[in-house]
Design a protein around this motif. Structure first.
Motif, PDB file in Angstrom:
ATOM      1  N   VAL A 226       0.864  -1.172   0.000  1.00 40.49           N
ATOM      2  CA  VAL A 226       0.000   0.000   0.000  1.00 40.49           C
ATOM      3  C   VAL A 226       0.901   1.223   0.000  1.00 40.49           C
ATOM      4  O   VAL A 226       1.678   1.428   0.924  1.00 40.49           O
ATOM      5  N   PHE A 227       0.800   2.029  -1.060  1.00 37.66           N
ATOM      6  CA  PHE A 227       1.619   3.230  -1.192  1.00 37.66           C
ATOM      7  C   PHE A 227       0.775   4.449  -0.868  1.00 37.66           C
ATOM      8  O   PHE A 227      -0.312   4.614  -1.438  1.00 37.66           O
ATOM      9  N   PRO A 228       1.239   5.315   0.021  1.00 35.94           N
ATOM     10  CA  PRO A 228       0.502   6.569   0.243  1.00 35.94           C
ATOM     11  C   PRO A 228       0.790   7.553  -0.887  1.00 35.94           C
ATOM     12  O   PRO A 228       1.909   7.596  -1.411  1.00 35.94           O
ATOM     13  N   MET A 229      -0.217   8.286  -1.321  1.00 43.85           N
ATOM     14  CA  MET A 229      -0.013   9.336  -2.316  1.00 43.85           C
ATOM     15  C   MET A 229      -0.223  10.672  -1.616  1.00 43.85           C
ATOM     16  O   MET A 229      -1.328  10.974  -1.164  1.00 43.85           O
ATOM     17  N   ILE A 230       0.842  11.427  -1.505  1.00 45.81           N
ATOM     18  CA  ILE A 230       0.803  12.713  -0.825  1.00 45.81           C
ATOM     19  C   ILE A 230       1.132  13.793  -1.835  1.00 45.81           C
ATOM     20  O   ILE A 230       2.129  13.705  -2.544  1.00 45.81           O
ATOM     21  N   CYS A 231       0.279  14.795  -1.910  1.00 40.93           N
ATOM     22  CA  CYS A 231       0.518  15.901  -2.844  1.00 40.93           C
ATOM     23  C   CYS A 231      -0.043  17.178  -2.254  1.00 40.93           C
ATOM     24  O   CYS A 231      -1.153  17.180  -1.719  1.00 40.93           O
ATOM     25  N   ARG A 232       0.732  18.226  -2.348  1.00 38.36           N
ATOM     26  CA  ARG A 232       0.268  19.556  -1.938  1.00 38.36           C
ATOM     27  C   ARG A 232       0.487  20.496  -3.103  1.00 38.36           C
ATOM     28  O   ARG A 232       1.470  20.381  -3.831  1.00 38.36           O
ATOM     29  N   ARG A 233      -0.412  21.427  -3.280  1.00 38.02           N
ATOM     30  CA  ARG A 233      -0.317  22.338  -4.419  1.00 38.02           C
ATOM     31  C   ARG A 233       0.906  23.232  -4.350  1.00 38.02           C
ATOM     32  O   ARG A 233       1.391  23.699  -5.374  1.00 38.02           O
ATOM     33  N   ASP A 234       1.425  23.480  -3.144  1.00 37.77           N
ATOM     34  CA  ASP A 234       2.569  24.385  -3.031  1.00 37.77           C
ATOM     35  C   ASP A 234       3.903  23.697  -3.337  1.00 37.77           C
ATOM     36  O   ASP A 234       4.932  24.356  -3.398  1.00 37.77           O
ATOM     37  N   LEU A 235       3.901  22.402  -3.544  1.00 35.39           N
ATOM     38  CA  LEU A 235       5.136  21.705  -3.891  1.00 35.39           C
ATOM     39  C   LEU A 235       5.426  21.879  -5.378  1.00 35.39           C
ATOM     40  O   LEU A 235       4.538  21.712  -6.209  1.00 35.39           O
ATOM     41  N   PRO A 236       6.659  22.204  -5.734  1.00 38.34           N
ATOM     42  CA  PRO A 236       6.990  22.337  -7.153  1.00 38.34           C
ATOM     43  C   PRO A 236       6.941  20.968  -7.824  1.00 38.34           C
ATOM     44  O   PRO A 236       7.377  19.965  -7.265  1.00 38.34           O
ATOM     45  N   LEU A 237       6.392  20.937  -9.024  1.00 37.86           N
ATOM     46  CA  LEU A 237       6.280  19.682  -9.759  1.00 37.86           C
ATOM     47  C   LEU A 237       6.708  19.927 -11.194  1.00 37.86           C
ATOM     48  O   LEU A 237       5.946  20.449 -12.002  1.00 37.86           O
ATOM     49  N   GLY A 238       7.946  19.564 -11.487  1.00 37.68           N
ATOM     50  CA  GLY A 238       8.473  19.741 -12.834  1.00 37.68           C
ATOM     51  C   GLY A 238       8.448  18.428 -13.597  1.00 37.68           C
ATOM     52  O   GLY A 238       7.853  17.445 -13.159  1.00 37.68           O
ATOM     53  N   MET A 239       9.085  18.409 -14.738  1.00 37.90           N
ATOM     54  CA  MET A 239       9.061  17.220 -15.591  1.00 37.90           C
ATOM     55  C   MET A 239       9.727  16.029 -14.921  1.00 37.90           C
ATOM     56  O   MET A 239       9.239  14.907 -15.031  1.00 37.90           O
TER      57      MET A 239
ATOM     58  N   HIS B 151      -5.356  15.424  -0.908  1.00 30.47           N
ATOM     59  CA  HIS B 151      -4.162  15.139  -1.718  1.00 30.47           C
ATOM     60  C   HIS B 151      -4.540  14.735  -3.133  1.00 30.47           C
ATOM     61  O   HIS B 151      -3.866  15.104  -4.094  1.00 30.47           O
ATOM     62  N   ARG B 152      -5.623  13.967  -3.273  1.00 31.18           N
ATOM     63  CA  ARG B 152      -6.078  13.577  -4.612  1.00 31.18           C
ATOM     64  C   ARG B 152      -6.477  14.805  -5.416  1.00 31.18           C
ATOM     65  O   ARG B 152      -6.099  14.971  -6.577  1.00 31.18           O
ATOM     66  N   LEU B 153      -7.224  15.710  -4.789  1.00 26.68           N
ATOM     67  CA  LEU B 153      -7.642  16.929  -5.481  1.00 26.68           C
ATOM     68  C   LEU B 153      -6.459  17.840  -5.779  1.00 26.68           C
ATOM     69  O   LEU B 153      -6.424  18.489  -6.830  1.00 26.68           O
ATOM     70  N   SER B 154      -5.495  17.893  -4.883  1.00 25.94           N
ATOM     71  CA  SER B 154      -4.297  18.698  -5.137  1.00 25.94           C
ATOM     72  C   SER B 154      -3.546  18.180  -6.354  1.00 25.94           C
ATOM     73  O   SER B 154      -3.065  18.966  -7.170  1.00 25.94           O
ATOM     74  N   MET B 155      -3.460  16.860  -6.510  1.00 22.63           N
ATOM     75  CA  MET B 155      -2.784  16.280  -7.672  1.00 22.63           C
ATOM     76  C   MET B 155      -3.550  16.617  -8.954  1.00 22.63           C
ATOM     77  O   MET B 155      -2.949  17.001  -9.958  1.00 22.63           O
ATOM     78  N   GLU B 156      -4.871  16.490  -8.927  1.00 25.28           N
ATOM     79  CA  GLU B 156      -5.671  16.822 -10.101  1.00 25.28           C
ATOM     80  C   GLU B 156      -5.563  18.308 -10.441  1.00 25.28           C
ATOM     81  O   GLU B 156      -5.432  18.678 -11.612  1.00 25.28           O
ATOM     82  N   ASN B 157      -5.598  19.158  -9.423  1.00 28.50           N
ATOM     83  CA  ASN B 157      -5.458  20.600  -9.650  1.00 28.50           C
ATOM     84  C   ASN B 157      -4.073  20.953 -10.171  1.00 28.50           C
ATOM     85  O   ASN B 157      -3.919  21.854 -10.995  1.00 28.50           O
ATOM     86  N   LYS B 158      -3.057  20.258  -9.695  1.00 27.22           N
ATOM     87  CA  LYS B 158      -1.689  20.501 -10.161  1.00 27.22           C
ATOM     88  C   LYS B 158      -1.582  20.185 -11.649  1.00 27.22           C
ATOM     89  O   LYS B 158      -0.953  20.929 -12.411  1.00 27.22           O
ATOM     90  N   ALA B 159      -2.203  19.089 -12.081  1.00 27.37           N
ATOM     91  CA  ALA B 159      -2.188  18.726 -13.503  1.00 27.37           C
ATOM     92  C   ALA B 159      -2.882  19.801 -14.330  1.00 27.37           C
ATOM     93  O   ALA B 159      -2.389  20.205 -15.394  1.00 27.37           O
ATOM     94  N   LEU B 160      -4.023  20.295 -13.866  1.00 29.08           N
ATOM     95  CA  LEU B 160      -4.741  21.353 -14.575  1.00 29.08           C
ATOM     96  C   LEU B 160      -3.939  22.650 -14.609  1.00 29.08           C
ATOM     97  O   LEU B 160      -3.896  23.353 -15.615  1.00 29.08           O
ATOM     98  N   GLU B 161      -3.303  22.960 -13.500  1.00 28.30           N
ATOM     99  CA  GLU B 161      -2.478  24.170 -13.408  1.00 28.30           C
ATOM    100  C   GLU B 161      -1.321  24.123 -14.404  1.00 28.30           C
ATOM    101  O   GLU B 161      -1.023  25.112 -15.080  1.00 28.30           O
ATOM    102  N   LEU B 162      -0.680  22.970 -14.511  1.00 23.69           N
ATOM    103  CA  LEU B 162       0.427  22.821 -15.456  1.00 23.69           C
ATOM    104  C   LEU B 162      -0.073  22.968 -16.890  1.00 23.69           C
ATOM    105  O   LEU B 162       0.588  23.596 -17.720  1.00 23.69           O
ATOM    106  N   ALA B 163      -1.235  22.402 -17.190  1.00 24.64           N
ATOM    107  CA  ALA B 163      -1.799  22.525 -18.546  1.00 24.64           C
ATOM    108  C   ALA B 163      -2.135  23.976 -18.846  1.00 24.64           C
ATOM    109  O   ALA B 163      -1.899  24.471 -19.950  1.00 24.64           O
ATOM    110  N   TRP B 164      -2.682  24.678 -17.869  1.00 26.31           N
ATOM    111  CA  TRP B 164      -3.045  26.085 -18.049  1.00 26.31           C
ATOM    112  C   TRP B 164      -1.810  26.943 -18.324  1.00 26.31           C
ATOM    113  O   TRP B 164      -1.853  27.880 -19.114  1.00 26.31           O
TER     114      TRP B 164
END
Length: 103
Positions: free
Chosen positions: A39-52, A78-91
């Motif tokens: 079982v892997f935890p998925m942790i994501c915050r919008r303020d973390l930088p996410l590059g290629m 965390h799930r919503l932060s990951m989805e928002n991060k993907a949208l933010e990068l696309a924007w």
């Protein structure tokens, strides 16, 4: 959840934050010990930088988890932060980064 983790799709369970902490050991024991799954935890915050590089590593990890029949546990925030991060990068015009995160 263990039956769904057959290597054909990524299995992700979203649990309430209050339950995640108290039930994490129980999930790990039942899925990890009895069924031989991790079982892997998925942790994501919008303020973390996410590059290629980070997006590529995340995609590689998710593909490995899928292939080996393991699963991801996350909380709604965390799930919503990951989805928002993907949208933010696309924007921002970083479609490659966004695709890697969203995939």
């Amino acid at each position: 959840a263990g039956a769904l983790a057959d290597g054909s799709a990524l299995v992700r369970a979203t649990v309430l934050a209050s339950m995640c902490r108290t039930n994490a050991a129980d999930w790990q024991w039942k899925l990890g010990g009895l069924l031989g799954r991790r079982v892997f935890p998925m942790i994501c915050r919008r303020d973390l930088p996410l590059g290629m590089d980070e997006a590529t590593r995340l995609l590689f990890l998710c593909k490995r988890i899928t292939k080996e029949g393991h699963m991801i546990v996350t909380v709604p925030e965390h799930r919503l932060s990951m989805e928002n991060k993907a949208l933010e990068l696309a924007w921002k015009g970083e479609q490659t980064h966004s695709r890697a995160v969203h995939e």
